[in-house]
Design a protein around this motif. Sequence first.
Motif, PDB file in Angstrom:
ATOM      1  N   GLY B 260       0.825  -1.207   0.000  1.00 24.49           N
ATOM      2  CA  GLY B 260       0.000   0.000   0.000  1.00 24.49           C
ATOM      3  C   GLY B 260       0.859   1.257   0.000  1.00 24.49           C
ATOM      4  O   GLY B 260       0.587   2.214  -0.732  1.00 24.49           O
ATOM      5  N   VAL B 261       1.916   1.235   0.821  1.00 27.21           N
ATOM      6  CA  VAL B 261       2.819   2.386   0.880  1.00 27.21           C
ATOM      7  C   VAL B 261       3.620   2.495  -0.408  1.00 27.21           C
ATOM      8  O   VAL B 261       3.671   3.557  -1.038  1.00 27.21           O
ATOM      9  CB  VAL B 261       3.786   2.263   2.088  1.00 27.21           C
ATOM     10  N   THR B 262       4.244   1.378  -0.824  1.00 30.24           N
ATOM     11  CA  THR B 262       5.195   1.499  -1.934  1.00 30.24           C
ATOM     12  C   THR B 262       4.487   1.719  -3.268  1.00 30.24           C
ATOM     13  O   THR B 262       5.047   2.341  -4.158  1.00 30.24           O
ATOM     14  CB  THR B 262       6.119   0.272  -2.018  1.00 30.24           C
ATOM     15  N   GLY B 271      -7.378   5.650   4.087  1.00 32.89           N
ATOM     16  CA  GLY B 271      -6.227   5.067   4.772  1.00 32.89           C
ATOM     17  C   GLY B 271      -5.273   4.419   3.779  1.00 32.89           C
ATOM     18  O   GLY B 271      -5.605   4.218   2.613  1.00 32.89           O
ATOM     19  N   VAL B 272      -4.064   4.095   4.264  1.00 31.82           N
ATOM     20  CA  VAL B 272      -3.134   3.345   3.425  1.00 31.82           C
ATOM     21  C   VAL B 272      -3.649   1.903   3.326  1.00 31.82           C
ATOM     22  O   VAL B 272      -3.996   1.291   4.335  1.00 31.82           O
ATOM     23  CB  VAL B 272      -1.720   3.347   4.041  1.00 31.82           C
ATOM     24  N   ALA B 273      -3.690   1.366   2.118  1.00 33.96           N
ATOM     25  CA  ALA B 273      -4.205   0.009   1.933  1.00 33.96           C
ATOM     26  C   ALA B 273      -3.257  -1.023   2.540  1.00 33.96           C
ATOM     27  O   ALA B 273      -2.039  -0.859   2.519  1.00 33.96           O
ATOM     28  CB  ALA B 273      -4.410  -0.271   0.453  1.00 33.96           C
ATOM     29  N   HIS B 274      -3.850  -2.062   3.076  1.00 33.37           N
ATOM     30  CA  HIS B 274      -3.106  -3.253   3.482  1.00 33.37           C
ATOM     31  C   HIS B 274      -3.349  -4.336   2.436  1.00 33.37           C
ATOM     32  O   HIS B 274      -4.287  -4.258   1.647  1.00 33.37           O
ATOM     33  CB  HIS B 274      -3.579  -3.721   4.864  1.00 33.37           C
ATOM     34  N   SER B 275      -2.492  -5.360   2.455  1.00 32.20           N
ATOM     35  CA  SER B 275      -2.728  -6.453   1.510  1.00 32.20           C
ATOM     36  C   SER B 275      -2.277  -7.775   2.117  1.00 32.20           C
ATOM     37  O   SER B 275      -1.531  -7.819   3.103  1.00 32.20           O
ATOM     38  CB  SER B 275      -2.008  -6.198   0.182  1.00 32.20           C
TER      39      SER B 275
END
Lengths: 310, 310
Positions: B260-262, B271-275
């Motif tokens: 999500g960040v990169t 929000g920043v996505a998680h995976s």
Amino acid sequence: MDREETSELERARRAFRAELLEAGLLVDTSVAGLYGRSGLFEDIVDGIDAVVRAAGPGASAARFRFPPVFPRTSFERTDYIASFPNLTGAINTFTGTNAEHAQLLAARADGESWDKWLEPTDTMLVSAACHPAYPMFTGVLPDGGALLDVYGYCFRHEPAFDPARMQAFRMHEFVRIGTADQAATHRDSWIERGLEVLSDLWLDAAPVAANDPFFGRVGRMLAANQREENLKTELTVRLYGDLDEGTAVVSCNCHQDHFGVTFDIATADGGVAHSACVGFGMERIALAMLRTHGMDPSRWPSAVKSRMSL
Amino acid sequence: MDREETSELERARRAFRAELLEAGLLVDTSVAGLYGRSGLFEDIVDGIDAVVRAAGPGASAARFRFPPVFPRTSFERTDYIASFPNLTGAINTFTGTNAEHAQLLAARADGESWDKWLEPTDTMLVSAACHPAYPMFTGVLPDGGALLDVYGYCFRHEPAFDPARMQAFRMHEFVRIGTADQAATHRDSWIERGLEVLSDLWLDAAPVAANDPFFGRVGRMLAANQREENLKTELTVRLYGDLDEGTAVVSCNCHQDHFGVTFDIATADGGVAHSACVGFGMERIALAMLRTHGMDPSRWPSAVKSRMSL
């Protein structure tokens, strides 16, 4: 071809590319000629393959599937680096120490290239689906020679906007290794059978004498020889009407003794083996289907859909 | 593990490898860890995939298939060169002139390396099937996030005689991109469902807390963190009895916000996505089947064959 025509053809290719991306059939990447495929696009490819298999040799061929990389020693024997250096994919990796890795990362953090810390590996990308198969036959062939069914991803470094010119694509091949007669017969018979496959898909195709895109000055001579000796016939479909001569979607090739000599393959009676192959360009046939029958496969002719089990 | 045990394990691996080659299921090459596949081996892989698909999300996932190479710009964002430099595959090609090509060929004729005439391309080999998918989601996710079905060839440069450690192999993945909860739930639920897939194949599997093989000194810390935070669970099958802890055939991973960040992916609420992903190692499961049920699939339990449509 004058500039006017080139530009009209280029516009048509870009428009088709945009249509494919818009429909979600292909997924764009930051690299020209490299695409992801949607599930629907894969269903089209699998449906085409059902028709290819139905026309193919079935159980009388030995089926092999090779990964997209193969040994550098085999690559060397194909002489590909002499004929097509610009299409080649050599694979490098990092084999250094912790300290060298730290240097690599420091260079990378400074925005510099880090490739100089990599070393060549002993693998290369496969550029034609049949290349990894020949080393299996070094030695003497059984009576009657060999008939192979190979299918896999190929890589050719030729960035282009033309959606039919992909850097990574699949080729399904039927390969004959045996006497000069067996090879020539395989090549010749697959011109007719290849046209039948395309006709089963309701594609309007024509056979055209062709040559490989050999590199450079020496390459021009090799290409002329190949054409003069009638060793390569492509089956082409016109994706853009009269704007070009058509797109090659199937290739029927006689290699004469090229692979027999370089991979040291002999026929049962002791002669140097000859070989021939027919290669179905799966992505290109899929593009020809979309161009010919429309962007929505659910609306393709039902006879075609039924043959493809779509 | 003492030397005695290592040597017995190594002997067992080499014996299994020899059996696979002898049976013609795999085709040897001159490169350690690189094999051709027979048609029968491919039928096994396809049969396993039928069971994987039956357990999978079906039409609720977006299906994508990516070629074995992907953009270097995407590779850079994964930070793979920092964590796994030794597994990386960077692709080089020739971009020079006729004169430079002549130099390359002259060096080659003298038995010298010709790699210094090549230049890095803008593609890299794919090392995990899901990597090429993330760039598609840069931006804001739709409500509910994304659920993907990806399947493709992966390359990792780790030459080995262990037949389960291939340099080129296929991974079928189901990937969730969304909130932290959605990612964690996906990972956790696939431990159970992954075990069910393996149980459907009559494989005796166990979940094991694991870590990726991060490179070097810094890597040891990353590996310890990953294990401590319980981010990676592998489903393992014992191919060699008590000689080792088992072979990982499925991997259930929570990436937290790493991708999500990169890749700059946000959830619908900003929000920043998680995976998270589950990856089925298709060749490894095939090897586990052959080891567990025997080298002749026609004699496997009929319930298993029927599930695999063999």
